[in-house]
Design a protein around this motif. Structure first.
Motif, PDB file in Angstrom:
ATOM      1  N   VAL A  74       1.184  -6.516 -13.975  1.00 36.04           N
ATOM      2  CA  VAL A  74       0.075  -6.470 -13.022  1.00 36.04           C
ATOM      3  C   VAL A  74      -0.028  -5.131 -12.304  1.00 36.04           C
ATOM      4  CG1 VAL A  74       0.064  -8.970 -12.650  1.00 36.04           C
ATOM      5  CG2 VAL A  74       1.434  -7.505 -11.150  1.00 36.04           C
ATOM      6  N   TYR A  75       0.763  -4.151 -12.726  1.00 38.97           N
ATOM      7  CA  TYR A  75       0.785  -2.859 -12.042  1.00 38.97           C
ATOM      8  C   TYR A  75      -0.605  -2.231 -11.940  1.00 38.97           C
ATOM      9  CZ  TYR A  75       1.299   2.123 -11.302  1.00 38.97           C
ATOM     10  OH  TYR A  75       1.139   3.385 -10.830  1.00 38.97           O
ATOM     11  N   ILE A  76      -1.295  -2.077 -13.052  1.00 39.64           N
ATOM     12  CA  ILE A  76      -2.588  -1.376 -13.053  1.00 39.64           C
ATOM     13  C   ILE A  76      -3.598  -2.098 -12.169  1.00 39.64           C
ATOM     14  CG2 ILE A  76      -4.571  -0.754 -14.501  1.00 39.64           C
ATOM     15  CD1 ILE A  76      -2.568  -0.051 -16.703  1.00 39.64           C
ATOM     16  N   GLU A  77      -3.684  -3.415 -12.317  1.00 37.30           N
ATOM     17  CA  GLU A  77      -4.660  -4.167 -11.517  1.00 37.30           C
ATOM     18  C   GLU A  77      -4.323  -4.134 -10.030  1.00 37.30           C
ATOM     19  OE1 GLU A  77      -3.163  -5.319 -14.237  1.00 37.30           O
ATOM     20  OE2 GLU A  77      -4.738  -5.858 -15.656  1.00 37.30           O
ATOM     21  N   LEU A  78      -3.042  -4.311  -9.702  1.00 36.37           N
ATOM     22  CA  LEU A  78      -2.642  -4.321  -8.292  1.00 36.37           C
ATOM     23  C   LEU A  78      -2.830  -2.950  -7.658  1.00 36.37           C
ATOM     24  CD1 LEU A  78      -1.533  -5.895  -5.920  1.00 36.37           C
ATOM     25  CD2 LEU A  78       0.779  -5.472  -6.785  1.00 36.37           C
ATOM     26  N   ARG A  79      -2.453  -1.890  -8.369  1.00 35.92           N
ATOM     27  CA  ARG A  79      -2.652  -0.546  -7.836  1.00 35.92           C
ATOM     28  C   ARG A  79      -4.131  -0.261  -7.622  1.00 35.92           C
ATOM     29  NH1 ARG A  79      -4.171   4.291  -8.223  1.00 35.92           N
ATOM     30  NH2 ARG A  79      -3.095   5.902  -7.112  1.00 35.92           N
ATOM     31  N   GLY A  80      -4.965  -0.664  -8.589  1.00 30.60           N
ATOM     32  CA  GLY A  80      -6.405  -0.457  -8.451  1.00 30.60           C
ATOM     33  C   GLY A  80      -6.967  -1.187  -7.243  1.00 30.60           C
ATOM     34  N   LEU A  81      -6.557  -2.423  -7.056  1.00 26.51           N
ATOM     35  CA  LEU A  81      -7.025  -3.210  -5.915  1.00 26.51           C
ATOM     36  C   LEU A  81      -6.566  -2.597  -4.594  1.00 26.51           C
ATOM     37  CD1 LEU A  81      -8.385  -5.792  -4.834  1.00 26.51           C
ATOM     38  CD2 LEU A  81      -6.184  -6.934  -5.099  1.00 26.51           C
ATOM     39  N   LEU A  82      -5.312  -2.214  -4.520  1.00 29.07           N
ATOM     40  CA  LEU A  82      -4.793  -1.614  -3.287  1.00 29.07           C
ATOM     41  C   LEU A  82      -5.428  -0.257  -3.001  1.00 29.07           C
ATOM     42  CD1 LEU A  82      -1.069  -2.626  -3.674  1.00 29.07           C
ATOM     43  CD2 LEU A  82      -2.649  -3.452  -1.919  1.00 29.07           C
ATOM     44  N   ALA A  83      -5.623   0.541  -4.024  1.00 28.51           N
ATOM     45  CA  ALA A  83      -6.251   1.850  -3.818  1.00 28.51           C
ATOM     46  C   ALA A  83      -7.662   1.687  -3.288  1.00 28.51           C
ATOM     47  CB  ALA A  83      -6.261   2.648  -5.114  1.00 28.51           C
TER      48      ALA A  83
ATOM     49  N   GLY B  65       0.818  -1.210   0.000  1.00 30.28           N
ATOM     50  CA  GLY B  65       0.000   0.000   0.000  1.00 30.28           C
ATOM     51  C   GLY B  65       0.845   1.250   0.000  1.00 30.28           C
ATOM     52  N   GLU B  66       1.885   1.271   0.796  1.00 31.75           N
ATOM     53  CA  GLU B  66       2.771   2.435   0.825  1.00 31.75           C
ATOM     54  C   GLU B  66       3.389   2.681  -0.537  1.00 31.75           C
ATOM     55  OE1 GLU B  66       3.286   4.777   3.002  1.00 31.75           O
ATOM     56  OE2 GLU B  66       1.977   3.855   4.473  1.00 31.75           O
ATOM     57  N   LEU B  67       3.823   1.617  -1.204  1.00 29.93           N
ATOM     58  CA  LEU B  67       4.492   1.771  -2.495  1.00 29.93           C
ATOM     59  C   LEU B  67       3.515   2.067  -3.625  1.00 29.93           C
ATOM     60  CD1 LEU B  67       7.075  -1.111  -2.106  1.00 29.93           C
ATOM     61  CD2 LEU B  67       7.608   1.320  -2.316  1.00 29.93           C
ATOM     62  N   PHE B  68       2.426   1.320  -3.694  1.00 26.18           N
ATOM     63  CA  PHE B  68       1.526   1.424  -4.837  1.00 26.18           C
ATOM     64  C   PHE B  68       0.475   2.519  -4.699  1.00 26.18           C
ATOM     65  CE2 PHE B  68       3.384  -2.526  -6.011  1.00 26.18           C
ATOM     66  CZ  PHE B  68       3.168  -2.667  -7.369  1.00 26.18           C
TER      67      PHE B  68
END
Length: 167
Positions: free
Chosen positions: A61-70, A3-6
């Motif tokens: 997986v950047y976009i999907e992971l960032r979206g999920l974490l956000a 979460g901190e990173l993404f």
């Protein structure tokens, strides 16, 4: 740490600062960063004596992971909870850069509230979330009639762009 990173880091962050924000030891952060780097999720560079860590936006997986974490760690659950206490809201959502998972580390959060709430309560709720996520929350309030009947550039952009529903 993810979460901190993404979600929250808007620039490379030192390993020691990442450990501090994540509430872990430097050794624990080092091990986790090694795993994330070998998985291709983050990259690191050395600047002086500091190891600087940042997400790798070229990861598949950047976009999907960032979206999920956000959605799970970002302002969405906090705003949803804060706005639940305010009467007179018919609809509310986050729009703009924070709602777009392709956007990297947006600086602010755009909030649109539709209804006839007490505007002071909306701003109080937004201020509380600002303090928690460390990002400004830009509030726009529209009456239901204004929202339905308006057809300006702002309304068209918000209606056609990505949004995160808060109701």
């Amino acid at each position: 740490m993810l979460g901190e990173l993404f979600v929250f880091a808007d620039q490379p962050i030192s390993l020691s600062e990442l450990a501090k924000r994540a509430g872990t030891s430097a050794g624990g952060a080092h091990k986790e960063v090694e795993r994330l780097e070998s998985a291709g999720l983050v990259k690191s560079t050395t600047v002086g004596r500091n190891r600087m860590i940042e997400v790798d936006p070229s990861s598949p997986v950047y976009i999907e992971l960032r979206g999920l974490l956000a959605k799970t760690l970002g302002p969405e659950p906090l705003l949803r909870e804060a706005l639940a206490e305010v009467s007179g809201i018919e609809d509310a959502f986050i729009y703009g850069s924070w709602a777009d998972p392709a956007e990297r580390s947006p600086a602010d959060i755009d909030l649109l509230v539709i209804g006839d709430p007490d505007v002071g309560e909306i701003y109080d709720a937004a201020s509380a979330v600002e303090a928690e996520v460390g990002r400004p929350v830009n509030v726009t309030v529209r009456s239901p009639t204004e929202w339905v009947e308006a057809d300006g550039a702002f309304e068209r952009a918000v209606k056609s762009g990505p949004r995160i529903d808060l109701r």
